[in-house]
Design an enzyme around this catalytic site. Structure first.
Site, PDB file in Angstrom:
ATOM      1  N   ASP A 174     -17.707  28.280  39.356  1.00  0.00           N
ATOM      2  CA  ASP A 174     -17.027  28.530  40.579  1.00  0.00           C
ATOM      3  C   ASP A 174     -17.186  27.083  41.196  1.00  0.00           C
ATOM      4  OD1 ASP A 174     -17.090  30.996  40.299  1.00  0.00           O
ATOM      5  OD2 ASP A 174     -18.967  31.622  41.392  1.00  0.00           O
TER       6      ASP A 174
ATOM      7  N   ASP B 298     -24.327  34.911  39.439  1.00  0.00           N
ATOM      8  CA  ASP B 298     -24.206  34.197  40.493  1.00  0.00           C
ATOM      9  C   ASP B 298     -25.639  33.859  41.109  1.00  0.00           C
ATOM     10  OD1 ASP B 298     -21.382  33.771  40.362  1.00  0.00           O
ATOM     11  OD2 ASP B 298     -21.141  35.531  41.840  1.00  0.00           O
TER      12      ASP B 298
END
Length: 172
Positions: free
Chosen positions: A141, A125
């Site tokens: 995401d 991330d």
């Protein structure tokens, strides 16, 4: 009949190509994050608002359920199978393009993060909205969130109830 089969094949082919392109984009951005952000200070885009910050996420959204990679991978496979089933029930007409795009985006997001989980045992991330202290996230995401917003919009405002009857499990 031949024209209908050709449309169906073209639709599936476009979906697979679209999914592959989105997955490659996701994996490329994660590779860039590893190369340029790992073990580095965060890259500030807008001070106090948004920055790129490397994170190895071993959980789900908001860091819940840490170290359950196999469970998440199985969940992703189930989601992709369900989306494939739903995709197959949609009429192959332009009216359903929006739902098809949502399906492709959700599959690409699920597969993109599943690749990380299986390959690395965590998800890379790197987007961080510091202003609201939102959990760090990635491109996969974004695919899922955007697709879900589009899907909700489509179901609430675009499609009529009878247009969604193709998804019913009831016969007749």
């Amino acid at each position: 009949m031949k024209d209908k089969n050709t449309k169906s094949i073209q639709s599936y082919l476009l979906a697979v190509i679209g999914c592959i392109v989105l997955i490659v984009l996701d994996q490329f951005t994660k590779w860039l994050a590893v190369v340029h952000l790992k073990d580095q200070e965060p890259f500030v885009i807008w001070k106090g608002v948004f920055k790129l910050e490397y994170l190895e996420n071993r959980g789900a959204a908001f860091g819940i359920m840490q170290d359950r990679q196999i469970l998440f991978a199985v969940g992703a496979v189930v989601i992709v199978c369900l989306i494939g089933f739903i995709y197959g029930r949609m009429p192959h007409t332009s009216r359903y393009y929006l739902l098809r795009i949502c399906a492709v985006m959700i599959c690409a997001g699920a597969i993109g993060n599943m690749i990380d989980r299986l390959r690395l045992n965590y998800v890379v991330d790197f987007f961080y909205f510091e202003l609201i202290n939102f959990p760090i996230f990635n491109i996969a995401d974004c695919y899922v969130v955007v697709a879900c917003i589009l899907f909700a919009f489509a179901i609430l405002f675009y499609y009529k109830e009878d247009e969604l009857s193709c998804f019913s499990l009831k016969k007749g």
